[in-house]
Design a protein around this motif. Sequence first.
Motif, PDB file in Angstrom:
ATOM      1  N   ALA A  86       0.903  -1.284   0.060  1.00 29.87           N
ATOM      2  CA  ALA A  86      -0.001   0.139  -0.082  1.00 29.87           C
ATOM      3  C   ALA A  86       0.901   1.255  -0.022  1.00 29.87           C
ATOM      4  O   ALA A  86       0.648   2.293  -0.769  1.00 29.87           O
ATOM      5  CB  ALA A  86      -0.817   0.017   1.389  1.00 29.87           C
ATOM      6  N   ARG A  89       2.342   1.713  -3.496  1.00 25.99           N
ATOM      7  CA  ARG A  89       1.519   2.118  -4.401  1.00 25.99           C
ATOM      8  C   ARG A  89       0.973   4.002  -4.009  1.00 25.99           C
ATOM      9  O   ARG A  89       0.250   4.487  -4.727  1.00 25.99           O
ATOM     10  CB  ARG A  89       0.220   1.471  -4.625  1.00 25.99           C
ATOM     11  CG  ARG A  89       0.610  -0.020  -4.943  1.00 25.99           C
ATOM     12  CD  ARG A  89      -0.818  -0.673  -5.108  1.00 25.99           C
ATOM     13  NE  ARG A  89      -0.760  -2.195  -5.460  1.00 25.99           N
ATOM     14  CZ  ARG A  89      -1.548  -2.742  -5.768  1.00 25.99           C
ATOM     15  NH1 ARG A  89      -3.063  -2.607  -5.473  1.00 25.99           N
ATOM     16  NH2 ARG A  89      -1.253  -4.347  -5.987  1.00 25.99           N
ATOM     17  N   ILE A  91      -0.682   4.639  -1.590  1.00 24.09           N
ATOM     18  CA  ILE A  91      -2.203   4.802  -1.005  1.00 24.09           C
ATOM     19  C   ILE A  91      -2.294   5.503   0.456  1.00 24.09           C
ATOM     20  O   ILE A  91      -1.274   5.325   1.014  1.00 24.09           O
ATOM     21  CB  ILE A  91      -2.681   3.392  -0.667  1.00 24.09           C
ATOM     22  CG1 ILE A  91      -2.720   2.555  -2.148  1.00 24.09           C
ATOM     23  CG2 ILE A  91      -4.039   3.435  -0.057  1.00 24.09           C
ATOM     24  CD1 ILE A  91      -3.232   1.224  -1.987  1.00 24.09           C
ATOM     25  N   GLN A  99      -5.128   2.147   5.198  1.00 23.46           N
ATOM     26  CA  GLN A  99      -4.109   1.795   4.024  1.00 23.46           C
ATOM     27  C   GLN A  99      -4.356   0.534   3.509  1.00 23.46           C
ATOM     28  O   GLN A  99      -4.557   0.322   2.201  1.00 23.46           O
ATOM     29  CB  GLN A  99      -2.702   2.208   4.037  1.00 23.46           C
ATOM     30  CG  GLN A  99      -2.327   3.604   4.243  1.00 23.46           C
ATOM     31  CD  GLN A  99      -0.901   3.727   4.393  1.00 23.46           C
ATOM     32  OE1 GLN A  99      -0.446   3.355   5.557  1.00 23.46           O
ATOM     33  NE2 GLN A  99      -0.288   4.562   3.508  1.00 23.46           N
ATOM     34  N   THR A 102      -7.919   0.065   2.060  1.00 23.20           N
ATOM     35  CA  THR A 102      -7.975   0.647   0.982  1.00 23.20           C
ATOM     36  C   THR A 102      -7.426  -0.266  -0.172  1.00 23.20           C
ATOM     37  O   THR A 102      -7.865  -0.538  -1.455  1.00 23.20           O
ATOM     38  CB  THR A 102      -7.345   2.104   0.449  1.00 23.20           C
ATOM     39  OG1 THR A 102      -8.062   3.008   1.710  1.00 23.20           O
ATOM     40  CG2 THR A 102      -7.690   2.633  -0.432  1.00 23.20           C
ATOM     41  N   LEU A 103      -6.183  -0.791  -0.081  1.00 20.01           N
ATOM     42  CA  LEU A 103      -5.527  -1.701  -1.084  1.00 20.01           C
ATOM     43  C   LEU A 103      -6.276  -2.896  -1.315  1.00 20.01           C
ATOM     44  O   LEU A 103      -6.717  -3.192  -2.397  1.00 20.01           O
ATOM     45  CB  LEU A 103      -4.283  -2.094  -0.407  1.00 20.01           C
ATOM     46  CG  LEU A 103      -3.540  -3.244  -0.994  1.00 20.01           C
ATOM     47  CD1 LEU A 103      -3.080  -2.735  -2.715  1.00 20.01           C
ATOM     48  CD2 LEU A 103      -2.421  -3.701  -0.677  1.00 20.01           C
ATOM     49  N   GLN A 106      -9.224  -1.871  -3.556  1.00 20.24           N
ATOM     50  CA  GLN A 106      -8.779  -1.787  -4.810  1.00 20.24           C
ATOM     51  C   GLN A 106      -8.801  -3.066  -5.669  1.00 20.24           C
ATOM     52  O   GLN A 106      -8.974  -3.255  -6.845  1.00 20.24           O
ATOM     53  CB  GLN A 106      -7.682  -0.850  -4.887  1.00 20.24           C
ATOM     54  CG  GLN A 106      -7.519   0.616  -4.659  1.00 20.24           C
ATOM     55  CD  GLN A 106      -6.329   1.304  -4.466  1.00 20.24           C
ATOM     56  OE1 GLN A 106      -5.093   0.751  -4.806  1.00 20.24           O
ATOM     57  NE2 GLN A 106      -6.312   2.362  -4.310  1.00 20.24           N
TER      58      GLN A 106
END
Length: 288
Positions: A86, A89, A91, A99, A102-103, A106
């Motif tokens: 994460a 990337r 994030i 984080q 969210t990863l 996605q």
Amino acid sequence: MKRLLLTVSFVALALLASGCGSTDQSVDPPPNVLATVADEPVTVEQVQALIPDSPLPAVLVAGGYSGPWPEALELAIRDELLGREAARRGISGSTRAQQIATLITQEQRDAAGLTAESIADEEAQAWYQEHRRVFGNVAQADVAWGEFSDAAQAKMALEQAIDTDQPTFQRMVREGGAKVSDTATIDDHGEGADPMISRAAFAVGAAGGVGLSADPANNRWWVVRVERISFKQLNWDATLAYKVKSAMATYRQEEHLRRLAQSLRKKWPVHVYETRLADIAATEEPPK
């Protein structure tokens, strides 16, 4: 607050068992460390925080449960890998947990077939037929069983009973300390054997599978082998379709994350101190 482990009987989070990552029992680990990810320690406290308050399932199924410490360590390692990915990337999030969340969102959004809505009826029906045990609705089961008055003997018998046939199983449980052993036919209401035997058989849900159920208050443990099992025929309707597709989506999401974590080990090597993990896991009790 302890985090609840996601435990689905058909989900195989086999990061440690697959042999990914290095293990070196000849090296003494740093104090209080169970593993490292790119030399970053994963501590006993981190892993313990991921073990639920009631870590053991009601029934242990042979080959399907590695124990609270190995499973929690797998999650701790996965979190460390996903957290690093994460950050790589870019994030953002106020906490590392956000984080990672969210990863994961996605990944689930961008990969095909990871939501219930994306699964076709025909695909779900085929998967359902291969995973009937996940959804219960047993019609009848033939079982062999042994009853023990010692938890350690019962757990040993469970581990030794994998991949045995019925005569071998019954001989083994008798030689392993079972005070009584027999066979039984159980109906859809669990009648035909002790309720704890039925409970184990229904949890195993597959011919040749073995499980362990327990009544520790009365010093009774049962190791049960399912010989044959059949399921009720259910009409495929919207309710059943939703349950099956949701289960499929959960399985696929976890499998996707498992593969992602395995691939991330190429970037950030994982080292597990197996001896220390085994010492801690050895304190685990059979189901209560």
